[in-house]
Design an enzyme around this catalytic site. Structure first.
Site, PDB file in Angstrom:
ATOM      1  N   ASP A   1      14.443  43.052 -31.837  1.00 43.60           N
ATOM      2  CA  ASP A   1      13.843  44.388 -31.996  1.00 43.60           C
ATOM      3  C   ASP A   1      13.046  44.525 -33.285  1.00 43.60           C
ATOM      4  OD1 ASP A   1      15.071  45.172 -29.595  1.00 43.60           O
ATOM      5  OD2 ASP A   1      16.912  45.711 -30.656  1.00 43.60           O
TER       6      ASP A   1
ATOM      7  N   LYS B   1       8.238  42.766 -32.103  1.00 44.82           N
ATOM      8  CA  LYS B   1       7.435  41.620 -31.666  1.00 44.82           C
ATOM      9  C   LYS B   1       6.359  42.064 -30.681  1.00 44.82           C
ATOM     10  CE  LYS B   1      11.266  39.804 -30.155  1.00 44.82           C
ATOM     11  NZ  LYS B   1      12.256  40.715 -30.742  1.00 44.82           N
TER      12      LYS B   1
ATOM     13  N   ALA C   1      15.650  41.654 -22.976  1.00 47.02           N
ATOM     14  CA  ALA C   1      14.658  42.045 -23.987  1.00 47.02           C
ATOM     15  C   ALA C   1      14.128  43.443 -23.688  1.00 47.02           C
ATOM     16  CB  ALA C   1      13.505  41.046 -23.987  1.00 47.02           C
ATOM     17  N   GLY C   2      13.673  44.106 -24.730  1.00 51.05           N
ATOM     18  CA  GLY C   2      13.001  45.397 -24.565  1.00 51.05           C
ATOM     19  C   GLY C   2      11.890  45.466 -25.591  1.00 51.05           C
ATOM     20  N   HIS C   3      10.659  45.286 -25.134  1.00 51.20           N
ATOM     21  CA  HIS C   3       9.516  45.272 -26.044  1.00 51.20           C
ATOM     22  C   HIS C   3       8.673  46.515 -25.774  1.00 51.20           C
ATOM     23  CE1 HIS C   3       9.847  40.574 -26.254  1.00 51.20           C
ATOM     24  NE2 HIS C   3      10.940  41.204 -26.625  1.00 51.20           N
TER      25      HIS C   3
ATOM     26  N   ARG D   1      24.987  23.148 -13.732  1.00 52.91           N
ATOM     27  CA  ARG D   1      24.192  22.470 -12.694  1.00 52.91           C
ATOM     28  C   ARG D   1      24.601  22.777 -11.259  1.00 52.91           C
ATOM     29  NH1 ARG D   1      25.576  17.061 -15.265  1.00 52.91           N
ATOM     30  NH2 ARG D   1      27.389  18.369 -15.478  1.00 52.91           N
TER      31      ARG D   1
ATOM     32  N   GLN E   1      14.371  38.404 -28.169  1.00 50.02           N
ATOM     33  CA  GLN E   1      15.457  38.398 -29.168  1.00 50.02           C
ATOM     34  C   GLN E   1      14.940  37.934 -30.546  1.00 50.02           C
ATOM     35  OE1 GLN E   1      16.479  36.581 -25.887  1.00 50.02           O
ATOM     36  NE2 GLN E   1      16.533  38.718 -25.333  1.00 50.02           N
TER      37      GLN E   1
ATOM     38  N   GLY F   1      20.282  51.621 -24.559  1.00 56.13           N
ATOM     39  CA  GLY F   1      20.360  52.937 -25.213  1.00 56.13           C
ATOM     40  C   GLY F   1      21.396  52.995 -26.336  1.00 56.13           C
TER      41      GLY F   1
ATOM     42  N   ARG G   1      21.445  51.310 -32.613  1.00 55.93           N
ATOM     43  CA  ARG G   1      21.389  50.019 -33.314  1.00 55.93           C
ATOM     44  C   ARG G   1      22.076  50.162 -34.665  1.00 55.93           C
ATOM     45  NH1 ARG G   1      15.004  49.424 -31.977  1.00 55.93           N
ATOM     46  NH2 ARG G   1      15.202  48.672 -29.840  1.00 55.93           N
TER      47      ARG G   1
ATOM     48  N   VAL H   1       2.771  50.371 -40.145  1.00 56.68           N
ATOM     49  CA  VAL H   1       3.203  51.647 -40.721  1.00 56.68           C
ATOM     50  C   VAL H   1       3.401  52.729 -39.657  1.00 56.68           C
ATOM     51  CG1 VAL H   1       2.229  51.204 -43.010  1.00 56.68           C
ATOM     52  CG2 VAL H   1       0.784  52.249 -41.234  1.00 56.68           C
ATOM     53  N   GLY H   2       3.528  52.289 -38.396  1.00 55.49           N
ATOM     54  CA  GLY H   2       3.777  53.222 -37.303  1.00 55.49           C
ATOM     55  C   GLY H   2       3.676  52.469 -35.996  1.00 55.49           C
TER      56      GLY H   2
HETATM   57  P1  GDP Z   1      10.748  44.077 -30.014  1.00 56.87           P
HETATM   58  O1  GDP Z   1      11.887  43.946 -29.061  1.00 56.87           O
HETATM   59  O2  GDP Z   1      10.806  43.089 -31.129  1.00 56.87           O
HETATM   60  O3  GDP Z   1       9.400  44.069 -29.334  1.00 56.87           O
HETATM   61  O4  GDP Z   1      10.920  45.507 -30.694  1.00 56.87           O
HETATM   62  P2  GDP Z   1      11.297  46.878 -29.944  1.00 56.87           P
HETATM   63  O5  GDP Z   1      10.134  47.291 -29.104  1.00 56.87           O
HETATM   64  O6  GDP Z   1      12.613  46.762 -29.273  1.00 56.87           O
HETATM   65  O7  GDP Z   1      11.522  47.844 -31.164  1.00 56.87           O
HETATM   66  C1  GDP Z   1      10.512  48.192 -32.045  1.00 56.87           C
HETATM   67  C2  GDP Z   1      10.260  49.701 -31.954  1.00 56.87           C
HETATM   68  O8  GDP Z   1       9.563  50.128 -33.101  1.00 56.87           O
HETATM   69  C3  GDP Z   1       9.387  50.104 -30.789  1.00 56.87           C
HETATM   70  O9  GDP Z   1       9.817  51.344 -30.294  1.00 56.87           O
HETATM   71  C4  GDP Z   1       7.989  50.223 -31.391  1.00 56.87           C
HETATM   72  O10 GDP Z   1       7.159  51.141 -30.703  1.00 56.87           O
HETATM   73  C5  GDP Z   1       8.321  50.745 -32.745  1.00 56.87           C
HETATM   74  N1  GDP Z   1       7.413  50.328 -33.820  1.00 56.87           N
HETATM   75  C6  GDP Z   1       6.666  49.218 -33.930  1.00 56.87           C
HETATM   76  N2  GDP Z   1       6.065  49.143 -35.140  1.00 56.87           N
HETATM   77  C7  GDP Z   1       6.437  50.257 -35.799  1.00 56.87           C
HETATM   78  C8  GDP Z   1       6.175  50.760 -37.113  1.00 56.87           C
HETATM   79  O11 GDP Z   1       5.498  50.148 -37.926  1.00 56.87           O
HETATM   80  N3  GDP Z   1       6.739  51.953 -37.440  1.00 56.87           N
HETATM   81  C9  GDP Z   1       7.531  52.657 -36.588  1.00 56.87           C
HETATM   82  N4  GDP Z   1       8.022  53.810 -37.008  1.00 56.87           N
HETATM   83  N5  GDP Z   1       7.814  52.208 -35.355  1.00 56.87           N
HETATM   84  C10 GDP Z   1       7.287  51.024 -34.980  1.00 56.87           C
HETATM   85  P1  IMO Z   2      14.370  41.920 -27.929  1.00 59.40           P
HETATM   86  O1  IMO Z   2      13.538  40.873 -27.245  1.00 59.40           O
HETATM   87  C1  IMO Z   2      18.186  42.923 -29.799  1.00 59.40           C
HETATM   88  C2  IMO Z   2      21.775  41.038 -28.136  1.00 59.40           C
HETATM   89  C3  IMO Z   2      22.801  41.894 -27.416  1.00 59.40           C
HETATM   90  C4  IMO Z   2      24.069  41.129 -27.774  1.00 59.40           C
HETATM   91  C5  IMO Z   2      23.610  39.682 -27.729  1.00 59.40           C
HETATM   92  C6  IMO Z   2      23.912  38.976 -26.413  1.00 59.40           C
HETATM   93  O2  IMO Z   2      14.078  43.313 -27.497  1.00 59.40           O
HETATM   94  O3  IMO Z   2      14.350  41.724 -29.403  1.00 59.40           O
HETATM   95  P2  IMO Z   2      22.828  39.136 -23.991  1.00 59.40           P
HETATM   96  O4  IMO Z   2      22.695  40.285 -23.039  1.00 59.40           O
HETATM   97  O5  IMO Z   2      21.534  38.532 -24.382  1.00 59.40           O
HETATM   98  O6  IMO Z   2      23.808  38.107 -23.520  1.00 59.40           O
HETATM   99  O7  IMO Z   2      23.484  39.779 -25.324  1.00 59.40           O
HETATM  100  O8  IMO Z   2      22.214  39.703 -27.937  1.00 59.40           O
HETATM  101  N1  IMO Z   2      20.384  41.132 -27.601  1.00 59.40           N
HETATM  102  C7  IMO Z   2      19.388  41.742 -28.253  1.00 59.40           C
HETATM  103  N2  IMO Z   2      19.384  42.447 -29.400  1.00 59.40           N
HETATM  104  N3  IMO Z   2      17.016  42.707 -29.139  1.00 59.40           N
HETATM  105  C8  IMO Z   2      17.013  41.981 -27.997  1.00 59.40           C
HETATM  106  O9  IMO Z   2      15.867  41.631 -27.373  1.00 59.40           O
HETATM  107  C9  IMO Z   2      18.227  41.498 -27.486  1.00 59.40           C
HETATM  108  N4  IMO Z   2      18.561  40.781 -26.389  1.00 59.40           N
HETATM  109  C10 IMO Z   2      19.888  40.553 -26.484  1.00 59.40           C
HETATM  110  O10 IMO Z   2      22.814  43.204 -27.907  1.00 59.40           O
HETATM  111  O11 IMO Z   2      24.450  41.418 -29.090  1.00 59.40           O
HETATM  112 MG    MG Z   3      13.503  45.055 -28.338  1.00 62.30          MG
END
Ligand code: GDP
Ligand code: IMO
Ligand code: MG
Length: 432
Positions: A15, A18, A41-43, A145, A228, A309, A312, A421-422
């Site tokens: 998180d 990326k 993952a959640g991007h 396997r 991750q 949800g 963190r 910065v956002g």
């Molecule tokens: P990822 O899994 O590494 O792609 O990251 P996530 O998407 O799970 O979490 C990053 C969160 O921060 C997302 O909701 C983005 O929209 C938000 N975000 C990204 N860059 C910035 C930033 O510079 N400032 C703020 N406030 N939010 C950001």
């Molecule tokens: P992104 O790509 C943050 C964490 C879970 C748990 C551990 C193992 O959005 O950065 P799993 O379901 O993979 O077996 O869980 O890894 N985890 C993450 N934490 N960002 C993620 O993905 C994650 N994907 C798995 O919370 O601690």
């Molecule tokens: Mg994420």
């Protein structure tokens, strides 16, 4: 001839934002590849005022004509795959077999994987705090396997049915042995359902290593999108509190079929602080109550998991951990994200060393149980107490914010090339 490929990799516990960096770099590439993980993952990407959440599909799918690839190292739940494709199509994103391919060698997640995980996680002492998406059990079957099934097998009905008729009764026996009330499954029902998904997925199913090898020969540039973070890497992270794949750049070669020596740019993504979801050691965690700084960061940064949800866990920046992950992932440069979230703080701390059993150490311990015992050693820097969301170049940042970023670069030993910065694409400072 080596090609210029880029990898965007997280250097903390996931998180790190990326998704935003991948989105920024899409214009310089023709392919974007997910090589590890799955729908754990959640991007999140904010583009033209719209927010997109991607879980299994590469973020680059939002930027046609970029071709998105789900590599062989990914684990695929067909239900989630089709759901995500339809949601994105509903949001106006063009998705067809020209811009999305899924590896025939990627492993399939079945409902019994989700049940296996649920049973494992229901033991409070043994729980990892997973996302509950069946990721770990699916990778376990891949390595075991005899019980792993790959995406390409969806296209051979008799073969798939025979395999499931062999695997599912064994799974049922194990599930019931662990818990007499566990859910059990019917091989033919699963088979019929998955064959249906397979038909819809058929046009996307490809020999992706071959596709990417051809791309390299055609001098196309590939962008790898890690899921991750490096501290969650199954080999190099805080084991056992990790995910079940190589989420560092180590996974690129095995998870895509592209030799890692083609990586000419590795962008290490870090938050200006640290977060973690799930269990496991976290030396700089701020457990300072509902009025504390940890909660303030969580609220300002909206630090709640995209997939589950869950709130963190939040804490100060840990330079010991990131020095370790930057070296492991071979980062060339750093993207410092969410700097704006710290704008309201009077001062910050950066962890520069640990104290372990009375000794000061600067090397990241190789075992989670040792990391658990580490106490952070901090240095303190002044805050800037000013909104910075409008900054577009380094000179727009308050001196204290610049000093903080410079100090991170100095401690990690890498240049900071991007400061965010956002969440919006425009809220980005390119430092070179
Ligand atoms: P990822 O899994 O590494 O792609 O990251 P996530 O998407 O799970 O979490 C990053 C969160 O921060 C997302 O909701 C983005 O929209 C938000 N975000 C990204 N860059 C910035 C930033 O510079 N400032 C703020 N406030 N939010 C950001
Ligand atoms: P992104 O790509 C943050 C964490 C879970 C748990 C551990 C193992 O959005 O950065 P799993 O379901 O993979 O077996 O869980 O890894 N985890 C993450 N934490 N960002 C993620 O993905 C994650 N994907 C798995 O919370 O601690
Ligand atoms: Mg994420």
């Amino acid at each position: 001839m080596r090609m210029s490929c880029t990898c965007v990799v997280g250097l903390q516990w996931g998180d790190e934002a990326k998704g935003k960096i991948v989105d920024l770099l899409t214009a310089e590439h023709q392919f974007v590849v997910r090589y590890n993980g799955g729908a754990n993952a959640g991007h999140t990407v904010v583009k033209n005022g719209k927010t997109y959440k991607l879980s299994l599909l590469p973020t680059g799918i939002l930027s046609p004509p970029l071709r998105a690839v789900i590599g062989n190292g990914v684990v695929v739940n067909p239900v989630r795959f089709l759901e995500e494709v339809r949601t994105l199509q509903g949001a106006g994103i063009a998705i067809d077999p020209h811009n999305l391919a899924v590896s025939d060698h990627a492993h399939l997640i079945f409902p019994y994987h989700v049940e296996e995980e649920r049973l494992g996680e229901s033991d409070a002492d043994a729980a990892i705090g997973t996302t509950g998406r069946g990721i770990g059990p699916c990778y376990a079957d891949k390595v075991a396997r005899s019980s792993g099934i790959r995406v390409g097998e969806l296209l051979y009905p008799d073969h798939l049915r025979a395999r499931l008729r062999q695997i599912v009764p064994r799974k049922n026996a194990i599930l019931r042995a662990v818990l007499p009330t566990a859910r059990t499954f019917d091989a033919d029902t699963i088979c019929d359902e998955y064959l249906g998904h397979g038909q819809v997925m058929r046009p996307f199913i490809t020999d992706t290593p071959r596709l990417l090898q051809q791309a390299l020969r055609d001098r196309q540039r590939i962008l790898f999108e890690a899921a991750q973070g490096t501290l969650l890497d199954v080999d190099h992270g805080t084991y056992p509190y990790v995910t079940s794949s190589n989420s560092s750049t180590a996974g690129v070669w095995s998870g895509s079929g592209v030799p890692a020596r083609n990586l000419t740019r590795v962008v290490g993504v870090i938050k200006a602080y640290t977060t973690r979801v799930g269990r496991g050691p976290f030396p700089t965690e701020l457990n300072d109550g509902p009025d504390g700084i940890g909660e303030k960061i969580r609220k300002t940064g909206r630090e709640y998991g995209t997939v589950t949800g869950r709130p963190r866990r939040c804490g100060w920046f840990d330079a010991v951990a990131v020095r370790y992950t930057a070296a492991l992932s071979g980062a060339d440069e750093l993207a410092v994200m969410l700097l704006d979230v710290l704008s309201d703080l009077d001062e910050f701390r950066i962890c520069t060393a640990y104290e372990l059993d009375g000794r000061r150490i600067t090397d990241f311990p190789s075992d989670a149980f040792l990391l658990e015992r580490c106490k952070p050693v901090y240095e303190t820097l002044p805050g800037w107490k000013r909104e910075i969301g409008e900054a577009r170049k380094a000179g727009d940042l308050p001196t204290a914010a610049r000093r903080y970023v410079d100090r991170l670069a100095e401690l990690i030993g890498l240049p900071v090339t991007i400061v965010s910065v956002g969440p919006d694409r425009e809220q980005t400072i390119l430092c070179r």
